[in-house]
Scaffold this active site. Structure first.
Site, PDB file in Angstrom:
ATOM      1  N   CYS A 224      50.520  44.259  27.372  1.00 21.31           N
ATOM      2  CA  CYS A 224      51.766  43.578  27.668  1.00 21.31           C
ATOM      3  C   CYS A 224      51.438  42.189  28.159  1.00 21.31           C
ATOM      4  O   CYS A 224      50.286  41.838  28.355  1.00 21.31           O
ATOM      5  CB  CYS A 224      52.623  44.352  28.650  1.00 21.31           C
ATOM      6  SG  CYS A 224      52.087  44.206  30.331  1.00 21.31           S
TER       7      CYS A 224
ATOM      8  N   ASP B 114      53.022  41.647  42.401  1.00 21.92           N
ATOM      9  CA  ASP B 114      54.414  41.548  41.944  1.00 21.92           C
ATOM     10  C   ASP B 114      55.199  40.451  42.655  1.00 21.92           C
ATOM     11  O   ASP B 114      56.375  40.237  42.363  1.00 21.92           O
ATOM     12  CB  ASP B 114      55.134  42.903  42.126  1.00 21.92           C
ATOM     13  CG  ASP B 114      54.599  43.956  41.176  1.00 21.92           C
ATOM     14  OD1 ASP B 114      53.936  43.591  40.183  1.00 21.92           O
ATOM     15  OD2 ASP B 114      54.824  45.155  41.433  1.00 21.92           O
TER      16      ASP B 114
ATOM     17  N   ARG C  12      46.491  46.406  29.749  1.00 18.29           N
ATOM     18  CA  ARG C  12      46.925  47.478  30.664  1.00 18.29           C
ATOM     19  C   ARG C  12      46.227  48.768  30.228  1.00 18.29           C
ATOM     20  O   ARG C  12      46.828  49.637  29.600  1.00 18.29           O
ATOM     21  CB  ARG C  12      48.443  47.644  30.649  1.00 18.29           C
ATOM     22  CG  ARG C  12      49.262  46.382  30.885  1.00 18.29           C
ATOM     23  CD  ARG C  12      49.392  45.973  32.323  1.00 18.29           C
ATOM     24  NE  ARG C  12      49.957  46.933  33.233  1.00 18.29           N
ATOM     25  CZ  ARG C  12      51.236  46.989  33.607  1.00 18.29           C
ATOM     26  NH1 ARG C  12      52.106  46.157  33.101  1.00 18.29           N
ATOM     27  NH2 ARG C  12      51.654  47.884  34.489  1.00 18.29           N
TER      28      ARG C  12
ATOM     29  N   ASN D 120      59.916  50.780  41.573  1.00 16.79           N
ATOM     30  CA  ASN D 120      58.587  51.359  41.346  1.00 16.79           C
ATOM     31  C   ASN D 120      58.350  52.656  42.118  1.00 16.79           C
ATOM     32  O   ASN D 120      57.413  53.393  41.816  1.00 16.79           O
ATOM     33  CB  ASN D 120      57.496  50.328  41.668  1.00 16.79           C
ATOM     34  CG  ASN D 120      57.430  49.251  40.599  1.00 16.79           C
ATOM     35  OD1 ASN D 120      58.066  49.378  39.549  1.00 16.79           O
ATOM     36  ND2 ASN D 120      56.687  48.189  40.858  1.00 16.79           N
TER      37      ASN D 120
END
Ligand code: EPU
Length: 423
Positions: free
Chosen positions: A116, A310, A121, A23
């Site tokens: 998603c 995450d 999103r 990321n």
């Protein structure tokens, strides 16, 4: 399509090297579009998401070379400002070419990424930020078309949204503002280490950014940026995933993670310690062992420096067999709980409601064929399978390959038994 067969009863030991951050690498690769000069980026993880980003850069006309973790990009001339649907649909993070293209080409055409599996999103904050700098936007044929024929102008921009800050939204505005006229102030900026890494990359290119890592970032626009060499920060989510592998399945001597940045993992380490796991840090190394009497916890995923969204799926995998009651809440992506349904198929006792999973630890999970639904969910299933009874088949592993570099090989190196076969 490939699947993983994971043999339960894993006993892990030894050392694993953590890769560079996916990321952090993605927006940094996008930022290479801001200069005609050559950029050399080290520790770019070889995962499908970074490959998609390189394809987008090539498609825009950049010259790209990749050799064992080092990527060289030279975007001397670009042949357009469009990131096409075929590439964008494969990876949401392709949205972060929007800021650099707008800054350099005065236009960007990026396909709307769509929803998603981890939830809605939206892109409203990206657009709010870039419009704040003077761009106009419209949606046509599924594309977001931004243009600023007279160039961008610095402005004060508030990027706070309903679910807190936006990481890639902050990145996009920062990348657009570095070449804007005047000073931009971002209030409500995301504080994630990946944003700081991007700011450092941009500053090395000649940008003037102050305050990255806080919610207030100031950017003084410059006329042009130059080539740069940079090493991407270690992947804190990959490191956190391996910490949980150790918590679940380490033998007596524990497992050791090398090339990590422990400061980026404070929230995760605190939770693991509160659950009884010994975690020791030494420089850029972390060691985790088994807990003699592990207990559950109540955690809430929120923007950095709090517990990361995450990592919540992987935590659910740990709590599935931790005695007692644990609660996992996700305020950032309240719908990100698909892994729980799959873990229930392995015998987990989990109920999910309103962005919160309530988990009653069972003695042991049992193997079942399960389906990976997204990147972190697939990591969670892999972790759950390590200590389940029997051999778990994990389907749709392409999700895990999007963001973990050789995760099965790294686990095999620690003693796990995992096969990758054609489904
Ligand atoms: N949001 C809006 N409007 C926007 C943008 C975001 O309302 O215009 C909302 C989102 O719906 C969410 C919250 O803001 O509720 C935070 O989303 P954010 O924009 O921060 O997510 P992102 O930047 O698109 C990055 C990571 C994700 C990670 C999130 C949150 C990358 C490439 N992706 O996404 O990583 O979950 O930040 O920390 O950096 C992953 O690696 O598995 C992953 C999904």
């Amino acid at each position: 399509m490939e699947k993983l067969i994971v043999h339960g009863n894993a006993k892990l030991s030894g050392t694993v090297n953590i890769s560079g951050s996916k990321n952090a690498a993605l927006p940094i690769l996008a930022a290479t579009l801001l200069t005609r000069e050559k950029c050399v980026i080290r520790r770019v993880p070889d995962v499908s998401d970074t490959n998609y980003m390189l394809q987008i850069l090539q498609n825009l006309g950049a010259e790209v070379e990749r050799a064992s973790g080092t990527v060289t990009v030279k975007a001397e001339t670009l042949n357009g400002a469009e990131a096409p649907y075929d590439l964008v649909r494969k990876m949401r993070a392709s949205i972060c070419v929007m800021g650099p293209l707008l800054a350099r080409m005065k236009e960007s055409i990026v396909s709307l990424p769509g929803g998603c599996v981890i939830g809605d999103r939206p892109v409203d904050l990206h657009l709010r930020g870039l419009e704040g700098l003077g761009a106009t936007s419209k949606v046509e044929g599924g594309n977001m078309i931004l243009s600023s024929p007279k160039g961008l102008r610095g402005q004060e921009i508030d990027l706070r949204g309903k679910h807190g800050t936006t990481v890639l939204g902050t990145d996009n505005v920062m990348m657009a503002a570095v070449l804007a006229k005047g000073t931009t102030i971002i209030e409500g900026a995301a504080c994630e280490p990946e944003v700081v890494d991007l700011a450092q990359f941009l500053n090395k290119m000649g940008a003037k950014i102050q305050g990255a890592g806080t919610s207030h970032i100031e950017i003084t626009g410059v006329k042009e940026l130059g080539g740069v060499e940079h090493t991407v920060i270690p992947d804190r989510i990959e490191a956190g995933t391996f910490l949980i592998a150790g918590a679940l399945a380490a033998g007596k001597s524990g497992i050791t993670l090398r090339r990590v940045e422990p400061d980026h993992l404070t929230a995760v380490i605190e939770v693991l310690k509160s659950c009884g796991y010994p975690v020791e840090r030494q420089g850029k190394t972390l060691t985790i062992g088994r807990a003699s009497r592990p207990i559950g916890a109540n955690i809430t995923a929120e923007p950095y420096p709090h517990f990361p969204t995450d990592m919540q799926a992987q935590m659910c995998a740990l709590f599935a067999t931790t005695p007692g009651l644990s609660v996992v809440k996700d305020t950032i992506f309240p719908q990100r709980f698909m892994h729980c349904s799959e873990m229930k198929r392995m015998g987990a006792d989990i109920s999910v409601d309103d962005g919160t999973a309530v988990i009653r630890g069972v003695d042991r999970l049992s193997a079942a064929p399960v389906m990976a639904s997204d990147l972190r969910a697939s990591a969670a299933l892999l972790l759950a399978a390590l200590t389940a009874k029997g051999n778990t088949e994990i389907h749709r592993v392409y999700h895990i390959d999007r963001g973990y570099e050789n995760i099965d090989d790294k686990l095999i190196g620690l003693g796990a038994e995992i096969e990758r076969v054609q489904a």
